[in-house]
Each structure stands twice: as structure tokens, then as C-alpha cells.
Enzyme design. Structure first.
Site, PDB file in Angstrom:
ATOM      1  N   SER A 103     -18.467  -2.782  18.901  1.00 55.18           N
ATOM      2  CA  SER A 103     -18.873  -2.362  17.609  1.00 55.18           C
ATOM      3  C   SER A 103     -17.646  -1.626  16.824  1.00 55.18           C
ATOM      4  O   SER A 103     -16.802  -2.050  16.680  1.00 55.18           O
ATOM      5  CB  SER A 103     -19.950  -1.625  17.263  1.00 55.18           C
ATOM      6  OG  SER A 103     -20.925  -1.454  16.142  1.00 55.18           O
ATOM      7  N   HIS A 128     -19.821  -7.919  16.767  1.00 56.78           N
ATOM      8  CA  HIS A 128     -20.822  -8.678  16.622  1.00 56.78           C
ATOM      9  C   HIS A 128     -21.021  -8.370  14.352  1.00 56.78           C
ATOM     10  O   HIS A 128     -20.491  -6.907  14.373  1.00 56.78           O
ATOM     11  CB  HIS A 128     -22.351  -8.130  17.084  1.00 56.78           C
ATOM     12  CG  HIS A 128     -22.637  -5.861  16.751  1.00 56.78           C
ATOM     13  ND1 HIS A 128     -23.095  -5.624  17.835  1.00 56.78           N
ATOM     14  CD2 HIS A 128     -21.711  -4.932  16.153  1.00 56.78           C
ATOM     15  CE1 HIS A 128     -22.804  -4.197  17.725  1.00 56.78           C
ATOM     16  NE2 HIS A 128     -22.435  -3.981  16.840  1.00 56.78           N
TER      17      HIS A 128
END
Length: 203
Positions: A103, A128
Site C-alpha cells: 500500500s 492497490h
């Protein structure tokens, strides 16, 4: 000797003092060797401490800084602070990924150029889209959704620039959790070099 509660107060105080002394020793040794670490969740406190240390090391000299990172991610703007500070200071920052880099931690990892991005053999990477909470009335939800979309587009653009992947592929990959082994991360353009030992880092 026990206190009124029946606990060994002097022993507990000594252990706390010893732990604090050990933490200071570790921090000073790392700082002397121009080395920083980010482990665990990234929040405003981690961002502040990391930014302050990067600035202090930059004032000290132009010699390279080595940053070890193993984190599942955290607060986007805190990650942005570290990302921008790595690019802001004059010394080159070499980043070594270890464990799980996911992330916003992957965003930080991409702050430096590929030749300065290293990873230990068992590191995994995750990219993501950013998440966010939607609270308040309908107009607040709409504003939050627009901001998340802008953040997603900005981070996708950085991933594309720093890996050499086409933007449309990055947008597709980040639509869901996209995990990569260290070998896959090299192929993708995230990782520059996989290293087994500190001796593999340039002097």
C-alpha cells in the site's frame, strides 16, 4: 521489595530504564551509520520522526542514507510526507524492502530511483487503490470519493513512472490487491536489485 500493590516496583523501573537506554543506543548507532527504519503501520508520528531524521542527516552531510522498510501501509498523507522528504533532501536515499511492503509503504519505496531500490530475498510487495471512509451527508461522501479518485490517479501515475509500466496496466493492477514476490517485483520494475547481505549495498 514489593510496593503497596504487591508488585516489584524497583525491578519494573529498572527494566523500563534499561529498555529506554537500549532504545537510545540503537537509535544513535543507526543514526551514526546514516541508517533509518520504518516498520509497522505508517501514521503521522512515523512521518514526523522519519522526516526529522532525514532532514537531520541531510544537514549533517551529503553522504547516502539507507532506509529499511517493512510495512503494510497506513495513512496516505503520512506516506506522502515521507515520499516527498526523500525526494526533497540532497543525499541519495537507498531503500531496502523487507518482509511485507504494501500500500502506501510501496509508494514510499518508489520515492527513489530504481538503481537505489533494493529488497531482501523474502520480501513481498502489494499495490492497490487507496481506501477511505465515507462519513457525513451525501455531499461529504461525494467530496471524499472525488479526493480518493484523485489520490488513486496520482499514485498510479507515480507507479507507472517509477516502474516503466504503462499507466493503463497499473490502473488495472491496482483495481484489486496485486501481490508480487520479490522476483515478480523485479520484473514489474518495482525492485532494482535483490540482495542477500549488507555487503551487497554500495559503500
Amino acid at each position: 521489595m514489593r510496593d503497596a500493590t504487591g508488585s516489584d516496583a524497583p525491578d519494573a523501573e529498572k527494566e523500563a530504564a534499561d529498555a529506554a537506554k537500549q532504545a537510545v543506543l540503537v537509535d544513535s548507532t543507526l543514526f551514526k551509520n546514516r541508517t533509518l527504519t520504518i516498520f509497522g503501520e505508517i501514521d503521522k508520528d512515523v512521518a514526523r520522526r522519519t522526516a526529522e531524521k532525514l532532514l537531520a542527516l541531510a544537514f549533517q552531510s551529503d553522504d547516502p542514507v539507507t532506509l529499511y522498510i517493512g510495512s503494510p501501509g497506513g495513512h496516505v498523507e503520512s506516506g506522502d510526507t515521507i515520499f516527498d522528504m526523500i525526494r526533497f533532501i540532497k543525499p541519495t536515499v537507498r531503500i531496502v524492502g523487507t518482509g511485507w511492503v504494501g500500500s502506501i509503504a510501496t509508494h514510499i519505496y518508489l520515492a527513489t530511483e530504481r538503481e537505489n531500490r533494493y529488497a531482501l530475498p523474502n520480501t513481498r510487495f502489494l499495490i492497490h487503490q487507496p481506501a477511505g471512509g465515507f462519513g457525513g451527508d451525501a455531499s461529504d461522501i461525494e467530496i471524499a470519493a472525488r479526493e480518493i479518485l484523485k489520490t488513486r490517479e496520482r499514485i498510479n501515475q507515480i507507479i507507472a513512472e517509477q516502474t516503466g509500466q504503462p499507466l493503463d496496466r497499473v490502473a488495472k493492477d491496482t483495481d484489486r490487491d496485486y501481490w508480487m514476490s520479490v522476483e515478480e517485483s523485479v520484473e514489474y520494475g518495482l525492485v532494482g536489485t535483490v540482495i542477500d547481505s549488507s555487503a551487497d549495498l554500495p559503500d
